[in-house]
Design an enzyme around this catalytic site. Structure first.
Site, PDB file in Angstrom:
ATOM      1  CB  CYS A  85       2.451  39.952  25.886  1.00 37.22           C
ATOM      2  SG  CYS A  85       2.557  40.956  27.385  1.00 37.22           S
TER       3      CYS A  85
ATOM      4  CG  HIS B 281       5.865  43.088  25.854  1.00 40.28           C
ATOM      5  ND1 HIS B 281       4.573  42.799  25.471  1.00 40.28           N
ATOM      6  CD2 HIS B 281       6.665  42.712  24.812  1.00 40.28           C
ATOM      7  CE1 HIS B 281       4.587  42.276  24.248  1.00 40.28           C
ATOM      8  NE2 HIS B 281       5.849  42.220  23.831  1.00 40.28           N
TER       9      HIS B 281
END
EC number: 3.4.19.12
Length: 797
Positions: A317, A758
């Site tokens: 990510c 994330h």
């Protein structure tokens, strides 16, 4: 069949050393699932989509291809979704990925007329059958598609559990009503399993939490294990047991026996506290997760050119968020999309286009910006029922951009900022022969450091950079009264940071971005500075400004600090970021009338003494955590003594280096000329470059840090001149313009460290904010402007 037999010489049987591509086109994101399927060249084993296979035939003359087509199997639409118990995707206990299944079909195709023959077939020549069987059964050169997983490692059995000695003190622990033995804390309490002492946990960076009494007790007694009261239930494996020597949460297989020693019947205990892992999961899912990902908001999916998602390859990510923003800049759009077609890049590429950075950046640019792959998938989002897109997997780009980089080539989570810097460096080096086409220059700017000696004379050091890394001055928070009232209320109620209240009730510091920029530009002392005017060591004053303003200004917020006990901690802080900023006041003006430059020359003995030496305080703190003296010294030196957090991060990422146990050496018998040339390209004088390489053992990165951290070594050698003769930004190839910028991109981070958690991007497109969360793209209703990790601004003029 005769046509196939006449081209058997162009069919090759794969050897074990061959790289076989069969999952994705090497110049587009077509796959066997695409409408036209995928064509594998049976000579080079490169794969091409239906629209691009003819280009390969024209370039190579290879006519025989294996055509692969995948068709999705039907699955029940009412398949139930499991509630996640782990902060992860695609793993047991994580969020259900609801992946469909496919069946595969094959045929032999001969170009240029796309003559098709069935496979399998006994009529095919044996060479073709063997070659195709080998391709079908081979593991593709592309990494198998993996889903993201950001989850803590499984707890291990403590090495101290089986040999734990418990003191017969007669202490009986009641089932409730606990209080710290050394203070009034009634939450976050830990029972030492050796002597039965109940003590409070660690103090957090912001003053919340305990008073460190449990860890201090361990330091005094060396009693190794403690269990968190309030986490003990009939499910003993779920209890939070901590090992101080191992500095981690652990399993105690004899916990029932150890608890019984103090009269605790675990079967009757009720859960009243969150474990460490639950606390992290709760914080991520309830605060960062919901706010940054805009969970619970009515996000409208958006499709079309510029709105293509990127599939998470497994902790990728950081790459997805960064590349979405980079390909929202005019410089990258122009270089790899508007002014370069896929065919043009393919024709310029070497025999294997998967190994060409220009080809893979062009492929990624067209994949993101063409709109070809940004269409609603036939399968709707399993959670919301909204139309979704499948996104494109940036496998080949990741392979080429991460080549030879130990961290980025791994499947571990990485720092998005580090990746951005790596990307800019790779693109710049790849554009050496055509610097006018280098899109990374749009991020570059000049920095000038003015050194004021007590003699009144000055020196100027100049360098280039592509980010401004900003400290967050918490003392400049604009909501100090609210913070004080919140902490008083929390103290009065006996609440701790890990209680069960809503995150919306927590008051966090709010620091204006202007305060962070002012802190960067403020004066700071330089200790032990050698003044060539005073001919001795002194304290000088350094101020920093910009000599040019880039097309795109990148601001990095330093949100990670060390809390009490030297544990890395993410600052829980808001940054008030306006839509438009003006940094005109930060422009450096160079040598001014009446200023006199410091004399040239620094004695050799001063240069030798300037060799990097590890900061003893940093080393001592790292050693106290259990690291070896040598490793700690190396970590401090290699991070230029920047601090404990920086040294620890370096240490954790270099523990497996083959030379980690080699003695520290500042000497190098021969300075590699290529290293000198690299430093010369940075704008350093040759003698400074050689001195820096000598002091840094020949390492270019360390040498660069050495120059910047030893300004006395370069006052006379770097670009030190009057404003009349100094090189202008235009002459140095740097973009320049006014100081007003508009915010257009935000990379936000969820998690306790840049190396876990994330990343999500929010980008201003066509007058509206859009969230890019891996392969999910939607209109943003509440962009987290105050929670960014890296901010991207575009110059207004």
């Amino acid at each position: 069949m005769e046509l196939l037999r006449s081209n058997l010489s162009r069919v090759q049987i794969p050897e074990p050393t061959h790289r076989i591509y069969k999952h994705e086109c090497c110049i587009s994101f077509d796959t066997p699932r695409s409408e036209g399927g995928l064509f594998v060249d049976m000579n080079s084993f490169l794969a091409f989509g239906k629209d691009y296979v003819s280009w390969n035939y024209e370039k190579t003359g290879n006519p025989v291809y294996l055509h692969i087509k995948q068709t999705r199997k039907s699955i029940p639409e009412d398949r139930p979704l499991k509630k996640p118990t782990l902060l992860a995707i695609g793993v047991d206990g994580g969020f259900d990925n609801n992946e469909p299944e496919y069946e595969e079909s094959y045929s032999i195709v001969i170009l240029p007329d796309f003559v098709s023959l069935p496979f399998p077939s006994v009529e095919l020549p044996e060479k073709v059958r063997i070659a195709v069987d080998t391709v079908v059964n081979a593991v593709g050169a592309e990494r198998k598609e993996q889903v993201a997983a950001w989850t803590a490692e499984k707890k291990l059995i403590s090495e101290h559990a089986l040999t734990l000695q418990q003191i017969k003190s007669g202490i009986v622990i009641p089932p409730s009503g606990w209080k710290c033995s050394k203070c009034d804390k009634t939450e976050n309490l830990w029972l030492n399993l050796t002597d039965g002492m109940i003590l409070c946990g660690r103090k957090n960076w912001d003053g919340t939490g305990g008073n460190n009494h449990a860890v201090e007790h361990y330091k005094e007694t060396a009693y190794p294990l403690a269990v968190k009261l309030g986490t003990i239930t009939a499910d003993l494996e779920a209890a939070d047991v901590y090992s101080y020597p191992e500095d981690d949460s652990v399993l105690d297989p004899l916990l029932a026996e150890h608890l019984a020693h103090f009269g605790i019947d675990f079967s009757s205990m009720q859960k009243t506290e969150m474990t460490t892992a639950e606390r992290e999961l709760d914080q991520n899912t309830n605060f960062d997760w919901n706010r940054i990902q805009e969970s619970g908001k009515e996000l409208v999916p958006v499709f079309g050119p510029g709105y293509t998602g990127l599939v998470n390859l497994g902790n990728s990510c950081y790459l997805a968020a960064t590349m979405q923003i980079v390909f929202s800049t005019h410089s990258f759009i122009s270089r790899y999309f508007s002014h370069q077609s896929l065919k043009m890049a393919f024709e310029m590429a070497p025999a294997d286009p998967t190994l060409d950075l220009n080809m893979q950046l062009t492929k990624l640019g067209h994949g993101l910006l063409s709109g070809k792959y940004s269409m609603p998938a036939t399968q709707k989002d399993a959670t919301t029922g909204d139309p979704r897109q499948e996104g494109i997997p940036p496998r080949m780009f990741k392979n080429i951009i991460a080549a030879s980089h130990a961290e980025f080539s791994s499947m571990r989570q990485q720092d998005a900022l580090d990746f951005f810097l790596h990307l800019v460096g790779k693109v710049e080096r790849a554009s050496n022969t055509t610097p006018d086409l280098d899109p990374s220059r749009s991020f570059k700017f000049g920095i000038e450091e003015k050194i004021l000696c007590p003699s009144g004379k000055v020196g100027y050091n100049k360098r280039e950079d592509c980010i401004l890394s900003l400290n967050i001055p918490l003392h400049e928070a604009t909501n100090k009264d609210e913070l004080e009232a919140f902490h008083k209320q929390k103290t009065g109620k006996g609440l701790e940071e890990n209680d069960m209240r809503s995150s919306d009730e927590i008051v966090r510091p709010r620091v204006p971005l202007e305060a962070c920029l002012a802190n960067f530009a403020s004066s700071e002392p330089i200790e032990d500075y050698y003044s060539s005017a005073l001919k001795g060591m002194t304290t000088a004053i350094k101020t920093t400004g910009l000599t040019s303003f880039p097309d795109y200004l990148v601001l990095h917020m330093r949100k990670f600090v060390m809390e009490e006990g030297w544990v890395p901690k993410k600052l829980d802080v808001y940054i008030d970021v306006p839509d438009v900023i003006d940094i005109s006041h930060m422009r450096s003006k160079g040598l001014q009338p009446g200023e006199e430059l410091l004399p040239d020359g620094v004695p050799e003995e001063v240069m030798e003494s300037a060799q990097p030496v590890a900061n003893e305080e940093i080393v001592a703190q790292l050693v106290s955590m259990g690291f070896s003296q040598l490793h700690c010294q190396k970590a401090a030196i290699n991070t230029s003594n920047a601090g404990v957090e920086e040294a620890m991060n370096w240490l954790l990422s270099h523990m497996d280096d083959p030379d980690i146990d080699a003695p520290i050496s500042h000497q190098t018998s021969d300075i590699d000329q290529s290293s000198v040339d690299t430093l010369l390209s940075f704008g350093f004088a040759e003698d400074v470059a050689r001195k820096a390489l000598k002091a840094s053992g020949g390492d270019i990165e360390k040498a660069t840090d050495w120059v910047f951290n030893n300004p006395n070594a370069s006052v006379s050698d770097m670009d030190v001149s009057s404003s009349n003769s100094a090189q202008t930004p235009a002459q140095s190839g740097l973009p320049d313009g006014g100081g007003k910028y508009k915010l257009f991109g935000i990379v936000s981070h969820m998690g306790t460290s840049v190396h876990c958690g994330h990343y999500v991007a929010h980008i201003l497109k066509e007058g509206r904010w859009v969230i890019f969360n891996d392969d999910k793209v939607g209109i943003s209703t509440d962009p987290p402007k105050d929670m960014g990790y890296v901010y991207f601004f575009q110059r207004l003029d």
